[in-house]
Design a protein around this motif. Sequence first.
Motif, PDB file in Angstrom:
ATOM      1  N   MET A  64     -18.588   1.884   1.517  1.00  0.00           N
ATOM      2  CA  MET A  64     -17.708   0.754   1.490  1.00  0.00           C
ATOM      3  C   MET A  64     -16.908   0.783   2.786  1.00  0.00           C
ATOM      4  SD  MET A  64     -14.334  -0.155  -0.847  1.00  0.00           S
ATOM      5  CE  MET A  64     -14.451   1.325  -1.731  1.00  0.00           C
ATOM      6  N   ASP A  65     -16.716  -0.362   3.388  1.00  0.00           N
ATOM      7  CA  ASP A  65     -15.915  -0.399   4.590  1.00  0.00           C
ATOM      8  C   ASP A  65     -14.737  -1.345   4.381  1.00  0.00           C
ATOM      9  OD1 ASP A  65     -17.749  -2.510   4.494  1.00  0.00           O
ATOM     10  OD2 ASP A  65     -17.544  -2.888   6.625  1.00  0.00           O
ATOM     11  N   LEU A  66     -13.659  -1.027   5.063  1.00  0.00           N
ATOM     12  CA  LEU A  66     -12.444  -1.825   4.980  1.00  0.00           C
ATOM     13  C   LEU A  66     -11.986  -2.158   6.378  1.00  0.00           C
ATOM     14  CD1 LEU A  66     -10.502   0.376   2.408  1.00  0.00           C
ATOM     15  CD2 LEU A  66     -11.682  -1.745   1.912  1.00  0.00           C
ATOM     16  N   LEU A  67     -11.410  -3.314   6.533  1.00  0.00           N
ATOM     17  CA  LEU A  67     -10.835  -3.722   7.801  1.00  0.00           C
ATOM     18  C   LEU A  67      -9.434  -4.196   7.507  1.00  0.00           C
ATOM     19  CD1 LEU A  67     -11.502  -4.251  10.833  1.00  0.00           C
ATOM     20  CD2 LEU A  67     -12.081  -6.580  10.155  1.00  0.00           C
ATOM     21  N   CYS A  68      -8.447  -3.572   8.134  1.00  0.00           N
ATOM     22  CA  CYS A  68      -7.081  -4.004   7.913  1.00  0.00           C
ATOM     23  C   CYS A  68      -6.321  -4.016   9.235  1.00  0.00           C
ATOM     24  CB  CYS A  68      -6.375  -3.134   6.882  1.00  0.00           C
ATOM     25  SG  CYS A  68      -6.312  -1.397   7.291  1.00  0.00           S
ATOM     26  N   HIS A  69      -5.296  -4.833   9.294  1.00  0.00           N
ATOM     27  CA  HIS A  69      -4.510  -5.009  10.518  1.00  0.00           C
ATOM     28  C   HIS A  69      -3.055  -4.657  10.242  1.00  0.00           C
ATOM     29  CE1 HIS A  69      -1.703  -7.627  12.807  1.00  0.00           C
ATOM     30  NE2 HIS A  69      -2.369  -7.099  13.798  1.00  0.00           N
ATOM     31  N   LEU A  70      -2.472  -3.886  11.137  1.00  0.00           N
ATOM     32  CA  LEU A  70      -1.067  -3.507  11.045  1.00  0.00           C
ATOM     33  C   LEU A  70      -0.476  -3.501  12.450  1.00  0.00           C
ATOM     34  CD1 LEU A  70      -1.528  -0.353   8.799  1.00  0.00           C
ATOM     35  CD2 LEU A  70      -0.539  -2.489   8.044  1.00  0.00           C
ATOM     36  N   ASP A  71       0.483  -4.336  12.713  1.00  0.00           N
ATOM     37  CA  ASP A  71       1.242  -4.300  13.966  1.00  0.00           C
ATOM     38  C   ASP A  71       0.382  -4.129  15.211  1.00  0.00           C
ATOM     39  OD1 ASP A  71       3.570  -4.495  12.440  1.00  0.00           O
ATOM     40  OD2 ASP A  71       3.797  -2.329  12.324  1.00  0.00           O
TER      41      ASP A  71
ATOM     42  N   ILE B 185      -2.662  -3.161  15.433  1.00  0.00           N
ATOM     43  CA  ILE B 185      -3.671  -2.114  15.281  1.00  0.00           C
ATOM     44  C   ILE B 185      -4.607  -2.531  14.155  1.00  0.00           C
ATOM     45  CG2 ILE B 185      -4.052   0.258  14.505  1.00  0.00           C
ATOM     46  CD1 ILE B 185      -1.505   1.034  15.958  1.00  0.00           C
ATOM     47  N   VAL B 186      -5.892  -2.408  14.402  1.00  0.00           N
ATOM     48  CA  VAL B 186      -6.883  -2.691  13.365  1.00  0.00           C
ATOM     49  C   VAL B 186      -7.556  -1.372  13.003  1.00  0.00           C
ATOM     50  CG1 VAL B 186      -9.050  -3.868  12.829  1.00  0.00           C
ATOM     51  CG2 VAL B 186      -7.264  -5.060  14.106  1.00  0.00           C
ATOM     52  N   LEU B 187      -7.616  -1.108  11.705  1.00  0.00           N
ATOM     53  CA  LEU B 187      -8.292   0.082  11.200  1.00  0.00           C
ATOM     54  C   LEU B 187      -9.613  -0.340  10.579  1.00  0.00           C
ATOM     55  CD1 LEU B 187      -5.301   1.827   9.368  1.00  0.00           C
ATOM     56  CD2 LEU B 187      -6.160   2.290  11.666  1.00  0.00           C
ATOM     57  N   LEU B 188     -10.686   0.227  11.074  1.00  0.00           N
ATOM     58  CA  LEU B 188     -12.009   0.046  10.491  1.00  0.00           C
ATOM     59  C   LEU B 188     -12.306   1.346   9.754  1.00  0.00           C
ATOM     60  CD1 LEU B 188     -14.697  -1.475  10.143  1.00  0.00           C
ATOM     61  CD2 LEU B 188     -15.405  -0.512  12.357  1.00  0.00           C
ATOM     62  N   LEU B 189     -12.330   1.269   8.438  1.00  0.00           N
ATOM     63  CA  LEU B 189     -12.452   2.465   7.615  1.00  0.00           C
ATOM     64  C   LEU B 189     -13.764   2.431   6.838  1.00  0.00           C
ATOM     65  CD1 LEU B 189      -8.829   2.415   6.128  1.00  0.00           C
ATOM     66  CD2 LEU B 189      -9.625   3.611   8.184  1.00  0.00           C
TER      67      LEU B 189
ATOM     68  N   TYR C  75      -9.172   1.371  15.610  1.00  0.00           N
ATOM     69  CA  TYR C  75      -9.444   2.752  15.257  1.00  0.00           C
ATOM     70  C   TYR C  75     -10.478   2.747  14.139  1.00  0.00           C
ATOM     71  CZ  TYR C  75      -5.366   3.963  17.970  1.00  0.00           C
ATOM     72  OH  TYR C  75      -4.482   4.127  19.002  1.00  0.00           O
ATOM     73  N   ALA C  76     -11.516   3.558  14.274  1.00  0.00           N
ATOM     74  CA  ALA C  76     -12.579   3.634  13.283  1.00  0.00           C
ATOM     75  C   ALA C  76     -12.612   5.054  12.726  1.00  0.00           C
ATOM     76  CB  ALA C  76     -13.921   3.266  13.924  1.00  0.00           C
ATOM     77  N   TRP C  77     -12.361   5.178  11.425  1.00  0.00           N
ATOM     78  CA  TRP C  77     -12.301   6.476  10.765  1.00  0.00           C
ATOM     79  C   TRP C  77     -13.220   6.497   9.558  1.00  0.00           C
ATOM     80  CZ3 TRP C  77      -6.308   6.059  10.223  1.00  0.00           C
ATOM     81  CH2 TRP C  77      -5.693   6.291  11.453  1.00  0.00           C
ATOM     82  N   VAL C  78     -13.738   7.690   9.266  1.00  0.00           N
ATOM     83  CA  VAL C  78     -14.439   7.937   8.010  1.00  0.00           C
ATOM     84  C   VAL C  78     -13.382   8.460   7.042  1.00  0.00           C
ATOM     85  CG1 VAL C  78     -16.180   9.335   6.826  1.00  0.00           C
ATOM     86  CG2 VAL C  78     -16.613   8.514   9.166  1.00  0.00           C
TER      87      VAL C  78
END
Length: 151
Positions: A1-8, A10-14, A76-79
Amino acid sequence: MDLLCHLDGIVLLLEVTSGYIRSTRHEAWLHRTNTLRKAARQLRRKRPAVLQALYSDQELLAGLGLSEAGQSPALYAWVVDTSIEFDGEAVDGFRVVSREVMEIALRDEKHFLRPLDQVGEVEEETLYPKGFSAPAFVQVIESENVWRDVV
């Protein structure tokens, strides 16, 4: 499952992995070799597409609360793993972050990592001395600050 979220800005691709409790070294090795490497491959494929979309897709930008195309936020892309076995390690160039560490960092609850007999003795500390922000959150995860002075 992947998530994409935005904060200030910064986008996190998880890429979130799920697994079961591993009881042997071989099972842990298989988890790292198969599950975590597969998640890293997914991120490697998705990151360029997300960057392109962040640069040009007005609908995506609006959905994330970003206003201008051509000004990509930091990505930022994290597992994100359901276990702590490989927390902080890199697998094929992508940081592995445990779900527990993500929760502790988001809630600013580092004191819960201390032994139970020390929870009341140690003065509660914050991971965000200047207050929570997305850049501060990324810094806490990237620097492994959650684990500092705990293990």
